[in-house]
Design a protein around this motif. Sequence first.
Motif, short mmCIF file in Angstrom:
data_model
loop_
_atom_site.label_atom_id
_atom_site.label_comp_id
_atom_site.label_asym_id
_atom_site.label_seq_id
_atom_site.Cartn_x
_atom_site.Cartn_y
_atom_site.Cartn_z
N UNK A 70 -8.18 7.56 -25.48
CA UNK A 70 -8.71 8.92 -25.31
C UNK A 70 -7.70 9.70 -24.46
N UNK A 71 -8.03 10.91 -24.10
CA UNK A 71 -7.12 11.70 -23.26
C UNK A 71 -7.83 12.22 -22.02
N UNK A 72 -8.94 11.60 -21.65
CA UNK A 72 -9.74 12.12 -20.53
C UNK A 72 -9.16 11.78 -19.16
N UNK A 73 -8.13 10.94 -19.09
CA UNK A 73 -7.48 10.67 -17.80
C UNK A 73 -6.13 11.39 -17.73
N UNK A 74 -6.02 12.50 -18.41
CA UNK A 74 -4.81 13.32 -18.44
C UNK A 74 -4.44 13.77 -17.03
N UNK A 75 -3.19 13.54 -16.64
CA UNK A 75 -2.67 13.97 -15.35
C UNK A 75 -1.34 14.69 -15.56
N UNK A 100 -0.20 14.11 -7.80
CA UNK A 100 -0.73 14.03 -9.16
C UNK A 100 -1.71 15.18 -9.34
N UNK A 101 -1.40 16.05 -10.28
CA UNK A 101 -2.26 17.21 -10.52
C UNK A 101 -3.30 16.88 -11.58
N UNK A 153 0.85 -1.19 0.00
CA UNK A 153 0.00 0.00 0.00
C UNK A 153 0.89 1.24 0.00
N UNK A 154 0.52 2.21 -0.85
CA UNK A 154 1.22 3.49 -0.91
C UNK A 154 0.18 4.61 -0.88
N UNK A 155 0.65 5.85 -0.85
CA UNK A 155 -0.25 7.02 -0.84
C UNK A 155 -0.06 7.82 -2.12
N UNK A 156 -1.19 8.23 -2.69
CA UNK A 156 -1.19 9.13 -3.85
C UNK A 156 -1.92 10.40 -3.44
N UNK A 157 -1.30 11.55 -3.67
CA UNK A 157 -1.91 12.84 -3.33
C UNK A 157 -2.44 13.49 -4.60
N UNK A 158 -3.75 13.59 -4.69
CA UNK A 158 -4.41 14.19 -5.87
C UNK A 158 -4.55 15.68 -5.61
N UNK A 159 -4.02 16.49 -6.51
CA UNK A 159 -4.12 17.95 -6.38
C UNK A 159 -5.11 18.47 -7.41
N UNK A 160 -6.20 19.02 -6.92
CA UNK A 160 -7.23 19.57 -7.79
C UNK A 160 -6.82 20.95 -8.32
N UNK A 161 -7.49 21.39 -9.38
CA UNK A 161 -7.15 22.68 -9.99
C UNK A 161 -7.41 23.86 -9.07
N UNK A 162 -8.24 23.67 -8.01
CA UNK A 162 -8.48 24.76 -7.07
C UNK A 162 -7.42 24.82 -5.96
#
Length: 174
Positions: free
Chosen positions: A102-107, A155-156, A58-67
């Motif tokens: 597609x490109x909808x999972x662009x990070x 991950x932005x 198990x690891x941690x992923x930090x999702x950074x939203x555009x806000x």
Amino acid sequence: MTVCVFVRSRAISKQAFRLPIVPTNTTTTLPSLSRSLFTRSFPLLHGGPTIDKSTAQKITVNWKYHDGKTRPVDAYVGQTLLQVAHSHKIELEGACEGVCACSTCHTIFTDPVYDLLPPPTEDEEDMLDLAYGLECTSRLGCQVKLTEELDGVEVRIPQATRNFYVDGHVPQPH
């Protein structure tokens, strides 16, 4: 005289298949394998790899939203970022279900993290060309598999995606 056509399939590592072209006045049918290549995709390729969570690290992923807000979530080594996003209800669409169509999972990643990732394939680069807000460190979430080195990665998520759907649609994983 037999005429052949080459058909490329993204789902099978760009292997070329030779299929005979049959004149329209005959009743010959294509072999069942050939028909299956055109009528359905291979289920193991959709959605990414299957992970045994009882044995995976198990690891941690930090999702950074555009806000600017950041949301840490648990993930497992071997999962794709798209799988992690869908399992935690993070709005990363993945309209093609993770098959790099597609490109909808662009990070977007920071430079040091981007350098840790394996280079993108030609197929991924082709899809990234269609992504909204493309940056030098952009990758498709369906193509990035998590490793131990990515523990704590940020991950932005871009501000928007490019998809042929109605505005305001909230994507749901299949």
